[in-house]
Scaffold this motif. Structure first.
Motif, PDB file in Angstrom:
ATOM      1  N   TYR A   1       3.845   0.167  -0.312  1.00  0.00           N
ATOM      2  CA  TYR A   1       4.413   1.270   0.784  1.00  0.00           C
ATOM      3  C   TYR A   1       5.052   0.031   1.418  1.00  0.00           C
ATOM      4  N   GLY A   2       5.114  -1.060   0.700  1.00  0.00           N
ATOM      5  CA  GLY A   2       5.604  -2.023   2.285  1.00  0.00           C
ATOM      6  C   GLY A   2       7.162  -1.943   2.130  1.00  0.00           C
ATOM      7  N   ALA A   3       8.203  -2.216   0.775  1.00  0.00           N
ATOM      8  CA  ALA A   3       9.550  -1.267   1.070  1.00  0.00           C
ATOM      9  C   ALA A   3       9.726  -0.409   1.930  1.00  0.00           C
ATOM     10  N   SER A   4       8.919   0.910   1.669  1.00  0.00           N
ATOM     11  CA  SER A   4       9.351   2.438   1.861  1.00  0.00           C
ATOM     12  C   SER A   4       9.338   1.458   3.584  1.00  0.00           C
ATOM     13  N   LEU A   5       7.829   1.410   4.327  1.00  0.00           N
ATOM     14  CA  LEU A   5       7.799   1.414   5.606  1.00  0.00           C
ATOM     15  C   LEU A   5       9.084   0.435   6.459  1.00  0.00           C
ATOM     16  N   LYS A   6       9.452  -1.257   6.126  1.00  0.00           N
ATOM     17  CA  LYS A   6      10.173  -1.895   6.025  1.00  0.00           C
ATOM     18  C   LYS A   6      11.766  -0.750   6.509  1.00  0.00           C
TER      19      LYS A   6
ATOM     20  N   VAL B   1       1.571   3.556  10.452  1.00  0.00           N
ATOM     21  CA  VAL B   1       1.598   3.512   9.299  1.00  0.00           C
ATOM     22  C   VAL B   1       1.396   2.219   9.083  1.00  0.00           C
ATOM     23  N   ARG B   2       0.617   2.172   8.234  1.00  0.00           N
ATOM     24  CA  ARG B   2       0.456   0.404   7.753  1.00  0.00           C
ATOM     25  C   ARG B   2      -0.379   0.335   6.157  1.00  0.00           C
ATOM     26  N   GLU B   3       0.179  -0.748   5.642  1.00  0.00           N
ATOM     27  CA  GLU B   3      -0.328  -1.417   4.474  1.00  0.00           C
ATOM     28  C   GLU B   3      -1.879  -2.180   4.985  1.00  0.00           C
ATOM     29  N   ASP B   4      -3.038  -2.186   4.675  1.00  0.00           N
ATOM     30  CA  ASP B   4      -4.008  -3.408   4.353  1.00  0.00           C
ATOM     31  C   ASP B   4      -4.522  -3.895   3.706  1.00  0.00           C
ATOM     32  N   ALA B   5      -5.357  -4.554   3.453  1.00  0.00           N
ATOM     33  CA  ALA B   5      -6.029  -4.744   2.324  1.00  0.00           C
ATOM     34  C   ALA B   5      -6.902  -3.185   1.303  1.00  0.00           C
ATOM     35  N   ARG B   6      -7.268  -2.228   2.013  1.00  0.00           N
ATOM     36  CA  ARG B   6      -7.826  -2.103   1.665  1.00  0.00           C
ATOM     37  C   ARG B   6      -6.703  -0.305   1.652  1.00  0.00           C
ATOM     38  N   GLY B   7      -6.237   0.028   2.027  1.00  0.00           N
ATOM     39  CA  GLY B   7      -4.548   1.192   1.602  1.00  0.00           C
ATOM     40  C   GLY B   7      -3.511   1.447   2.469  1.00  0.00           C
ATOM     41  N   LEU B   8      -3.021   2.655   2.825  1.00  0.00           N
ATOM     42  CA  LEU B   8      -2.332   3.027   3.705  1.00  0.00           C
ATOM     43  C   LEU B   8      -2.798   3.541   4.920  1.00  0.00           C
ATOM     44  N   TYR B   9      -2.607   2.849   6.242  1.00  0.00           N
ATOM     45  CA  TYR B   9      -3.604   3.594   7.289  1.00  0.00           C
ATOM     46  C   TYR B   9      -2.830   4.131   8.272  1.00  0.00           C
TER      47      TYR B   9
ATOM     48  N   GLY C   1      -0.868   1.452 -17.601  1.00  0.00           N
ATOM     49  CA  GLY C   1      -2.280   0.607 -18.512  1.00  0.00           C
ATOM     50  C   GLY C   1      -3.270   0.916 -19.300  1.00  0.00           C
ATOM     51  N   ASP C   2      -3.567   0.085 -19.835  1.00  0.00           N
ATOM     52  CA  ASP C   2      -3.906   0.310 -21.109  1.00  0.00           C
ATOM     53  C   ASP C   2      -4.727   1.901 -21.150  1.00  0.00           C
ATOM     54  N   ASP C   3      -5.771   2.107 -20.163  1.00  0.00           N
ATOM     55  CA  ASP C   3      -6.525   2.875 -20.120  1.00  0.00           C
ATOM     56  C   ASP C   3      -5.667   4.727 -19.912  1.00  0.00           C
ATOM     57  N   GLY C   4      -4.195   4.500 -19.848  1.00  0.00           N
ATOM     58  CA  GLY C   4      -3.754   6.243 -19.717  1.00  0.00           C
ATOM     59  C   GLY C   4      -3.301   6.167 -18.341  1.00  0.00           C
ATOM     60  N   ARG C   5      -3.735   5.197 -17.014  1.00  0.00           N
ATOM     61  CA  ARG C   5      -3.172   5.201 -16.002  1.00  0.00           C
ATOM     62  C   ARG C   5      -2.599   4.646 -15.508  1.00  0.00           C
ATOM     63  N   ARG C   6      -1.236   5.490 -14.311  1.00  0.00           N
ATOM     64  CA  ARG C   6      -0.195   5.558 -13.681  1.00  0.00           C
ATOM     65  C   ARG C   6      -0.623   4.591 -12.668  1.00  0.00           C
ATOM     66  N   LEU C   7      -0.116   3.309 -12.914  1.00  0.00           N
ATOM     67  CA  LEU C   7      -0.448   2.089 -12.004  1.00  0.00           C
ATOM     68  C   LEU C   7       1.349   2.337 -10.788  1.00  0.00           C
ATOM     69  N   LEU C   8       1.509   3.153  -9.743  1.00  0.00           N
ATOM     70  CA  LEU C   8       2.385   3.447  -8.910  1.00  0.00           C
ATOM     71  C   LEU C   8       2.361   1.875  -8.061  1.00  0.00           C
ATOM     72  N   LYS C   9       3.788   1.139  -8.971  1.00  0.00           N
ATOM     73  CA  LYS C   9       3.973  -0.194  -8.038  1.00  0.00           C
ATOM     74  C   LYS C   9       4.515   0.630  -6.738  1.00  0.00           C
ATOM     75  N   GLU C  10       6.169   0.815  -6.675  1.00  0.00           N
ATOM     76  CA  GLU C  10       6.477   1.626  -5.636  1.00  0.00           C
ATOM     77  C   GLU C  10       6.605   2.296  -5.476  1.00  0.00           C
TER      78      GLU C  10
END
Length: 184
Positions: free
Chosen positions: A48-53, A80-88, A127-136
């Protein structure tokens, strides 16, 4: 879930830790990093970093909606901010808006159990497990919703610390995400 405009939504269940103050203030996590949702997607730390910026640079805010309905804003997200856990998120439900009063009452009664994000995927990998990893992600809104999709996420009241079990679970999630990123 995606609509025909390309806007996607992810849901996050909140539990007894979410509180509504007398002024209808709410706080919690709208998204947790590394936690697979019911659709199999995982949000990567920093997504979420670039979007929030960009939003801040344009003087705009993430919207607080009722059930993703753009005609029903019910409050304001003050933070609305990112921290180590997620989107707070931390905000205020407006009691001067009819749906805002209804939402506050439903949360207080325990009838509403979730937060959901509305966004557009800008970068993702499979990913190898078939899950989509949302990067941005381009974050548009965070809604109060009836049915959350990310049932494992927890929302804490302002100032509450995470439980030790929650920290262990979070450490395991990050370990899995690190391994998945290493394969990508």
């Amino acid at each position: 879930m995606q609509d025909d405009t390309g806007l996607e939504r992810k849901f996050c269940r909140f539990d007894k830790d979410l509180t509504v103050s007398d002024t209808a203030g709410i706080a919690g996590y709208a998204s947790l990093f590394g936690a697979p949702d019911q659709g199999g997607d995982v949000v990567a730390p920093g997504a979420y970093g670039a979007s929030l910026k960009r939003l801040a640079g344009d003087g705009r805010r993430v919207k607080m909606l009722w059930q993703h309905d753009p005609t029903q804003p019910i409050g304001i997200w003050d933070e609305v901010r990112e921290d180590a856990r997620g989107l707070y998120v931390r905000g205020r439900i407006l009691d001067s808006v009819e749906k805002g009063r209804e939402a506050a009452a439903l949360i207080a009664a325990g009838a509403i159990e979730g937060l959901s994000i509305g966004y557009r995927t800008l970068r993702a990998a499979r990913g190898d497990d078939g899950r989509r990893l949302l990067k941005e992600l381009e974050l548009w809104e965070v809604s109060l919703v009836t049915f959350p999709m990310l049932s494992s996420a927890r929302v804490a009241a302002k100032g509450d610390a995470l439980a030790i079990d929650g920290l262990r679970e979070l450490a395991a999630i990050f370990g899995d995400a690190r391994r998945d990123l290493g394969r990508g």
